[in-house]
Scaffold this motif. Structure first.
Motif, PDB file in Angstrom:
ATOM      1  N   ALA A  52      56.987 -20.416  13.546  1.00  0.00           N
ATOM      2  CA  ALA A  52      56.660 -20.520  12.119  1.00  0.00           C
ATOM      3  C   ALA A  52      56.171 -19.185  11.568  1.00  0.00           C
ATOM      4  O   ALA A  52      56.537 -18.786  10.453  1.00  0.00           O
ATOM      5  N   VAL A  53      55.350 -18.481  12.340  1.00  0.00           N
ATOM      6  CA  VAL A  53      54.859 -17.172  11.903  1.00  0.00           C
ATOM      7  C   VAL A  53      56.017 -16.199  11.797  1.00  0.00           C
ATOM      8  O   VAL A  53      56.146 -15.457  10.815  1.00  0.00           O
ATOM      9  N   LEU A  54      56.889 -16.179  12.793  1.00  0.00           N
ATOM     10  CA  LEU A  54      58.046 -15.284  12.758  1.00  0.00           C
ATOM     11  C   LEU A  54      58.936 -15.572  11.548  1.00  0.00           C
ATOM     12  O   LEU A  54      59.432 -14.638  10.903  1.00  0.00           O
ATOM     13  N   GLU A  55      59.132 -16.824  11.206  1.00  0.00           N
ATOM     14  CA  GLU A  55      59.961 -17.152  10.048  1.00  0.00           C
ATOM     15  C   GLU A  55      59.300 -16.689   8.757  1.00  0.00           C
ATOM     16  O   GLU A  55      59.961 -16.204   7.851  1.00  0.00           O
ATOM     17  N   GLN A  56      57.973 -16.811   8.674  1.00  0.00           N
ATOM     18  CA  GLN A  56      57.262 -16.303   7.500  1.00  0.00           C
ATOM     19  C   GLN A  56      57.439 -14.793   7.376  1.00  0.00           C
ATOM     20  O   GLN A  56      57.656 -14.272   6.284  1.00  0.00           O
ATOM     21  N   LEU A  57      57.332 -14.085   8.498  1.00  0.00           N
ATOM     22  CA  LEU A  57      57.494 -12.629   8.475  1.00  0.00           C
ATOM     23  C   LEU A  57      58.923 -12.246   8.103  1.00  0.00           C
ATOM     24  O   LEU A  57      59.145 -11.286   7.360  1.00  0.00           O
ATOM     25  N   ARG A  58      59.912 -12.979   8.604  1.00  0.00           N
ATOM     26  CA  ARG A  58      61.315 -12.715   8.228  1.00  0.00           C
ATOM     27  C   ARG A  58      61.529 -12.953   6.733  1.00  0.00           C
ATOM     28  O   ARG A  58      62.216 -12.192   6.054  1.00  0.00           O
ATOM     29  N   ALA A  98      58.851  -6.750  13.196  1.00  0.00           N
ATOM     30  CA  ALA A  98      58.058  -6.219  14.309  1.00  0.00           C
ATOM     31  C   ALA A  98      56.819  -5.476  13.804  1.00  0.00           C
ATOM     32  O   ALA A  98      55.723  -5.645  14.347  1.00  0.00           O
ATOM     33  N   VAL A  99      56.973  -4.668  12.757  1.00  0.00           N
ATOM     34  CA  VAL A  99      55.829  -3.948  12.193  1.00  0.00           C
ATOM     35  C   VAL A  99      54.842  -4.945  11.579  1.00  0.00           C
ATOM     36  O   VAL A  99      53.631  -4.853  11.804  1.00  0.00           O
ATOM     37  N   SER A 100      55.354  -5.896  10.820  1.00  0.00           N
ATOM     38  CA  SER A 100      54.479  -6.890  10.190  1.00  0.00           C
ATOM     39  C   SER A 100      53.728  -7.704  11.231  1.00  0.00           C
ATOM     40  O   SER A 100      52.566  -8.059  11.024  1.00  0.00           O
ATOM     41  N   ALA A 101      54.380  -8.001  12.341  1.00  0.00           N
ATOM     42  CA  ALA A 101      53.723  -8.761  13.408  1.00  0.00           C
ATOM     43  C   ALA A 101      52.527  -7.988  13.947  1.00  0.00           C
ATOM     44  O   ALA A 101      51.484  -8.571  14.235  1.00  0.00           O
ATOM     45  N   LYS A 102      52.670  -6.666  14.066  1.00  0.00           N
ATOM     46  CA  LYS A 102      51.543  -5.849  14.548  1.00  0.00           C
ATOM     47  C   LYS A 102      50.386  -5.858  13.556  1.00  0.00           C
ATOM     48  O   LYS A 102      49.223  -5.825  13.943  1.00  0.00           O
ATOM     49  N   VAL A 103      50.713  -5.900  12.272  1.00  0.00           N
ATOM     50  CA  VAL A 103      49.678  -5.826  11.238  1.00  0.00           C
ATOM     51  C   VAL A 103      49.066  -7.191  10.948  1.00  0.00           C
ATOM     52  O   VAL A 103      47.854  -7.338  10.873  1.00  0.00           O
ATOM     53  N   TRP A 104      49.915  -8.220  10.786  1.00  0.00           N
ATOM     54  CA  TRP A 104      49.455  -9.501  10.268  1.00  0.00           C
ATOM     55  C   TRP A 104      49.320 -10.600  11.300  1.00  0.00           C
ATOM     56  O   TRP A 104      48.678 -11.608  11.034  1.00  0.00           O
ATOM     57  N   ALA A 150      66.404   1.864   7.154  1.00  0.00           N
ATOM     58  CA  ALA A 150      67.570   1.449   7.932  1.00  0.00           C
ATOM     59  C   ALA A 150      68.061   0.053   7.542  1.00  0.00           C
ATOM     60  O   ALA A 150      69.095  -0.401   8.045  1.00  0.00           O
ATOM     61  N   GLY A 151      67.339  -0.632   6.661  1.00  0.00           N
ATOM     62  CA  GLY A 151      67.720  -1.997   6.301  1.00  0.00           C
ATOM     63  C   GLY A 151      67.542  -2.962   7.456  1.00  0.00           C
ATOM     64  O   GLY A 151      68.245  -3.955   7.568  1.00  0.00           O
ATOM     65  N   ASP A 152      66.556  -2.684   8.299  1.00  0.00           N
ATOM     66  CA  ASP A 152      66.350  -3.428   9.545  1.00  0.00           C
ATOM     67  C   ASP A 152      65.298  -4.527   9.362  1.00  0.00           C
ATOM     68  O   ASP A 152      64.098  -4.271   9.466  1.00  0.00           O
ATOM     69  N   VAL A 153      65.757  -5.751   9.092  1.00  0.00           N
ATOM     70  CA  VAL A 153      64.836  -6.875   8.901  1.00  0.00           C
ATOM     71  C   VAL A 153      64.000  -7.097  10.155  1.00  0.00           C
ATOM     72  O   VAL A 153      62.778  -7.268  10.075  1.00  0.00           O
ATOM     73  N   ASP A 154      64.629  -7.092  11.329  1.00  0.00           N
ATOM     74  CA  ASP A 154      63.878  -7.317  12.571  1.00  0.00           C
ATOM     75  C   ASP A 154      62.839  -6.222  12.801  1.00  0.00           C
ATOM     76  O   ASP A 154      61.754  -6.488  13.311  1.00  0.00           O
ATOM     77  N   GLY A 155      63.171  -4.991  12.404  1.00  0.00           N
ATOM     78  CA  GLY A 155      62.200  -3.899  12.517  1.00  0.00           C
ATOM     79  C   GLY A 155      60.998  -4.128  11.627  1.00  0.00           C
ATOM     80  O   GLY A 155      59.851  -3.886  12.030  1.00  0.00           O
ATOM     81  N   LEU A 156      61.238  -4.602  10.392  1.00  0.00           N
ATOM     82  CA  LEU A 156      60.122  -4.914   9.497  1.00  0.00           C
ATOM     83  C   LEU A 156      59.287  -6.067  10.044  1.00  0.00           C
ATOM     84  O   LEU A 156      58.057  -6.057   9.942  1.00  0.00           O
TER      85      LEU A 156
END
Length: 150
Positions: A130-136, A114-120, A106-112
């Motif tokens: 700072a963590v959210l910016e790294q994930l973005r 959210a998934v990365s936050a669950k994993v990492w 879907a080209g959804d950066v925020d969705g990615l």
């Protein structure tokens, strides 16, 4: 860690293409070649290298390809590219994998993110700005590495 390191050492830190403040790549490139180019730009023949994840793999490549240039090597959460791992059974696609695929399609950066936050980022310390910016940054880079995506 950067302030502690810069207090005692000359430190050069750069963003890989598509990460942080670095623009998305527009041509084929190699992380290893980029590292060698940065070292050449600063006239550095022998350095201590530290890297996390893909940055660590890039530092490891330098140590393997040009061991004389690496005075010390610190690797954090680094895989070993090209290592012939024994065959592993195919993993079932988990719900996290399915979420990742849906967000990416879907080209959804925020969705990615959210998934990365669950994993990492599920551990102590949580989702700081700072963590959210790294994930973005990582999500944007993932799209940049795959032509034809968002």
């Amino acid at each position: 860690m950067l302030p502690a390191l810069t207090a005692a050492y000359r430190v050069i830190r750069y963003d890989a293409r598509g990460f942080g403040r670095s623009p998305a790549p527009t041509v084929k490139y190699s992380l290893y070649d980029d590292l060698v180019a940065v070292l050449g730009h600063y006239g550095l023949d022998r350095v201590a290298v530290t890297g996390c994840s893909q940055g660590g793999a890039t530092g490891l490549a330098l140590a393997v390809e040009q061991p004389g240039r690496v005075a010390a090597l610190v690797l954090l959460c680094t895989g070993v590219p090209g290592y012939p791992w024994a065959d592993e059974p195919e993993a079932d696609e988990s719900e996290l994998d399915a979420e990742h695929h849906r967000a990416f399609a879907a080209g959804d950066v925020d969705g990615l993110v959210a998934v990365s936050a669950k994993v990492w980022a599920a551990g102590a310390g949580g989702l700081t700005p700072a963590v959210l910016e790294q994930l973005r940054s990582a999500a944007r880079a993932e799209f940049a590495r795959r032509p034809g995506t968002a």
